[in-house]
Scaffold this motif. Sequence first.
Motif, PDB file in Angstrom:
ATOM      1  N   MET A  62      40.147  38.811  43.326  1.00  0.00           N
ATOM      2  CA  MET A  62      39.288  39.650  42.488  1.00  0.00           C
ATOM      3  C   MET A  62      39.511  39.341  41.012  1.00  0.00           C
ATOM      4  O   MET A  62      38.544  39.236  40.253  1.00  0.00           O
ATOM      5  CB  MET A  62      39.532  41.138  42.758  1.00  0.00           C
ATOM      6  CG  MET A  62      38.884  41.635  44.016  1.00  0.00           C
ATOM      7  SD  MET A  62      38.873  43.450  44.148  1.00  0.00           S
ATOM      8  CE  MET A  62      40.556  43.886  43.879  1.00  0.00           C
ATOM      9  N   LEU A  63      40.768  39.215  40.594  1.00  0.00           N
ATOM     10  CA  LEU A  63      41.044  38.888  39.188  1.00  0.00           C
ATOM     11  C   LEU A  63      40.423  37.549  38.815  1.00  0.00           C
ATOM     12  O   LEU A  63      39.774  37.425  37.771  1.00  0.00           O
ATOM     13  CB  LEU A  63      42.551  38.842  38.926  1.00  0.00           C
ATOM     14  CG  LEU A  63      43.286  40.166  38.859  1.00  0.00           C
ATOM     15  CD1 LEU A  63      44.768  39.932  38.592  1.00  0.00           C
ATOM     16  CD2 LEU A  63      42.690  41.086  37.811  1.00  0.00           C
ATOM     17  N   ASP A  64      40.614  36.545  39.657  1.00  0.00           N
ATOM     18  CA  ASP A  64      40.026  35.231  39.378  1.00  0.00           C
ATOM     19  C   ASP A  64      38.508  35.337  39.287  1.00  0.00           C
ATOM     20  O   ASP A  64      37.887  34.775  38.385  1.00  0.00           O
ATOM     21  CB  ASP A  64      40.416  34.225  40.460  1.00  0.00           C
ATOM     22  CG  ASP A  64      41.875  33.812  40.380  1.00  0.00           C
ATOM     23  OD1 ASP A  64      42.470  33.887  39.283  1.00  0.00           O
ATOM     24  OD2 ASP A  64      42.428  33.410  41.419  1.00  0.00           O
ATOM     25  N   GLY A  95      51.493  36.283  38.293  1.00  0.00           N
ATOM     26  CA  GLY A  95      50.955  35.197  39.115  1.00  0.00           C
ATOM     27  C   GLY A  95      49.627  34.696  38.572  1.00  0.00           C
ATOM     28  O   GLY A  95      49.349  33.491  38.589  1.00  0.00           O
ATOM     29  N   PHE A  96      48.788  35.618  38.092  1.00  0.00           N
ATOM     30  CA  PHE A  96      47.521  35.218  37.475  1.00  0.00           C
ATOM     31  C   PHE A  96      47.793  34.322  36.272  1.00  0.00           C
ATOM     32  O   PHE A  96      47.154  33.277  36.107  1.00  0.00           O
ATOM     33  CB  PHE A  96      46.726  36.465  37.055  1.00  0.00           C
ATOM     34  CG  PHE A  96      45.482  36.158  36.288  1.00  0.00           C
ATOM     35  CD1 PHE A  96      44.308  35.834  36.946  1.00  0.00           C
ATOM     36  CD2 PHE A  96      45.485  36.166  34.901  1.00  0.00           C
ATOM     37  CE1 PHE A  96      43.148  35.531  36.238  1.00  0.00           C
ATOM     38  CE2 PHE A  96      44.342  35.866  34.182  1.00  0.00           C
ATOM     39  CZ  PHE A  96      43.173  35.549  34.851  1.00  0.00           C
ATOM     40  N   ALA A  97      48.755  34.717  35.437  1.00  0.00           N
ATOM     41  CA  ALA A  97      49.092  33.915  34.260  1.00  0.00           C
ATOM     42  C   ALA A  97      49.564  32.523  34.677  1.00  0.00           C
ATOM     43  O   ALA A  97      49.153  31.517  34.088  1.00  0.00           O
ATOM     44  CB  ALA A  97      50.164  34.622  33.434  1.00  0.00           C
ATOM     45  N   THR A  98      50.382  32.464  35.687  1.00  0.00           N
ATOM     46  CA  THR A  98      50.879  31.170  36.165  1.00  0.00           C
ATOM     47  C   THR A  98      49.738  30.301  36.671  1.00  0.00           C
ATOM     48  O   THR A  98      49.659  29.111  36.330  1.00  0.00           O
ATOM     49  CB  THR A  98      51.930  31.383  37.279  1.00  0.00           C
ATOM     50  OG1 THR A  98      53.032  32.129  36.733  1.00  0.00           O
ATOM     51  CG2 THR A  98      52.421  30.056  37.832  1.00  0.00           C
ATOM     52  N   ARG A  99      48.831  30.868  37.476  1.00  0.00           N
ATOM     53  CA  ARG A  99      47.693  30.098  37.993  1.00  0.00           C
ATOM     54  C   ARG A  99      46.824  29.559  36.868  1.00  0.00           C
ATOM     55  O   ARG A  99      46.248  28.484  36.976  1.00  0.00           O
ATOM     56  CB  ARG A  99      46.829  30.966  38.926  1.00  0.00           C
ATOM     57  CG  ARG A  99      47.401  31.184  40.279  1.00  0.00           C
ATOM     58  CD  ARG A  99      46.397  31.747  41.276  1.00  0.00           C
ATOM     59  NE  ARG A  99      45.594  32.857  40.811  1.00  0.00           N
ATOM     60  CZ  ARG A  99      45.993  34.129  40.754  1.00  0.00           C
ATOM     61  NH1 ARG A  99      47.224  34.453  41.108  1.00  0.00           N
ATOM     62  NH2 ARG A  99      45.177  35.079  40.340  1.00  0.00           N
ATOM     63  N   ARG A 100      46.705  30.329  35.793  1.00  0.00           N
ATOM     64  CA  ARG A 100      45.868  29.925  34.661  1.00  0.00           C
ATOM     65  C   ARG A 100      46.617  29.054  33.661  1.00  0.00           C
ATOM     66  O   ARG A 100      46.012  28.574  32.700  1.00  0.00           O
ATOM     67  CB  ARG A 100      45.312  31.160  33.939  1.00  0.00           C
ATOM     68  CG  ARG A 100      44.406  32.020  34.794  1.00  0.00           C
ATOM     69  CD  ARG A 100      43.089  31.330  34.997  1.00  0.00           C
ATOM     70  NE  ARG A 100      42.329  31.932  36.081  1.00  0.00           N
ATOM     71  CZ  ARG A 100      41.025  31.979  36.130  1.00  0.00           C
ATOM     72  NH1 ARG A 100      40.305  31.460  35.160  1.00  0.00           N
ATOM     73  NH2 ARG A 100      40.415  32.493  37.173  1.00  0.00           N
ATOM     74  N   ILE A 127      47.636  38.389  28.804  1.00  0.00           N
ATOM     75  CA  ILE A 127      47.647  37.039  29.360  1.00  0.00           C
ATOM     76  C   ILE A 127      46.592  36.223  28.641  1.00  0.00           C
ATOM     77  O   ILE A 127      45.430  36.612  28.560  1.00  0.00           O
ATOM     78  CB  ILE A 127      47.356  37.080  30.871  1.00  0.00           C
ATOM     79  CG1 ILE A 127      48.395  37.935  31.576  1.00  0.00           C
ATOM     80  CG2 ILE A 127      47.301  35.669  31.443  1.00  0.00           C
ATOM     81  CD1 ILE A 127      48.022  38.337  32.981  1.00  0.00           C
ATOM     82  N   GLY A 128      47.003  35.070  28.135  1.00  0.00           N
ATOM     83  CA  GLY A 128      46.059  34.189  27.491  1.00  0.00           C
ATOM     84  C   GLY A 128      46.627  33.598  26.217  1.00  0.00           C
ATOM     85  O   GLY A 128      47.753  33.928  25.825  1.00  0.00           O
ATOM     86  N   PRO A 129      45.848  32.724  25.626  1.00  0.00           N
ATOM     87  CA  PRO A 129      44.479  32.366  26.001  1.00  0.00           C
ATOM     88  C   PRO A 129      44.444  31.463  27.230  1.00  0.00           C
ATOM     89  O   PRO A 129      45.386  30.753  27.512  1.00  0.00           O
ATOM     90  CB  PRO A 129      43.970  31.602  24.774  1.00  0.00           C
ATOM     91  CG  PRO A 129      45.196  31.030  24.139  1.00  0.00           C
ATOM     92  CD  PRO A 129      46.304  32.001  24.445  1.00  0.00           C
ATOM     93  N   PHE A 130      43.343  31.602  27.969  1.00  0.00           N
ATOM     94  CA  PHE A 130      43.121  30.725  29.124  1.00  0.00           C
ATOM     95  C   PHE A 130      41.764  30.091  29.002  1.00  0.00           C
ATOM     96  O   PHE A 130      40.974  30.453  28.162  1.00  0.00           O
ATOM     97  CB  PHE A 130      43.282  31.443  30.467  1.00  0.00           C
ATOM     98  CG  PHE A 130      42.605  32.769  30.577  1.00  0.00           C
ATOM     99  CD1 PHE A 130      41.255  32.861  30.850  1.00  0.00           C
ATOM    100  CD2 PHE A 130      43.322  33.940  30.398  1.00  0.00           C
ATOM    101  CE1 PHE A 130      40.638  34.103  30.972  1.00  0.00           C
ATOM    102  CE2 PHE A 130      42.715  35.181  30.517  1.00  0.00           C
ATOM    103  CZ  PHE A 130      41.375  35.259  30.795  1.00  0.00           C
TER     104      PHE A 130
END
Length: 130
Positions: A62-64, A95-100, A127-130
Amino acid sequence: NSPYSYLMLCEYFADTCAVGTLRDRVVAFATGFRLPADEETLLIWQIVTSEDARATGVASRMLDHLVDRPMVPRLRYLEATVTPGNEPSLRLFRGFATRRGAPCSEEPLFASDDFPEAHEPELRLRIGPF
């Protein structure tokens, strides 16, 4: 939260909310909104997964999905508030930060005594920038 608040979120913030499903069943919901003073930042206000859908990756998907939606201006940051004891949420956002491949800063936002009733402090994750 009340059903009314979810209806309002779906009506006025559909671009920044998501429903997660497993086998044609709603098992998760994410609510968020762009920060009024910073449209490149999406604040995830709430993300919840049913007990039987935890550890399936639905919250991560969902986040992605939310961040990858075509938006103008594009999102570059994701923020959330999390209590220090909420390890599943901390793992989700880290985990979202790591994936990005994006940095994740964590700082105190609200102290326990900012709340009228007993409540853990809240951390702001950015989290960011991505």
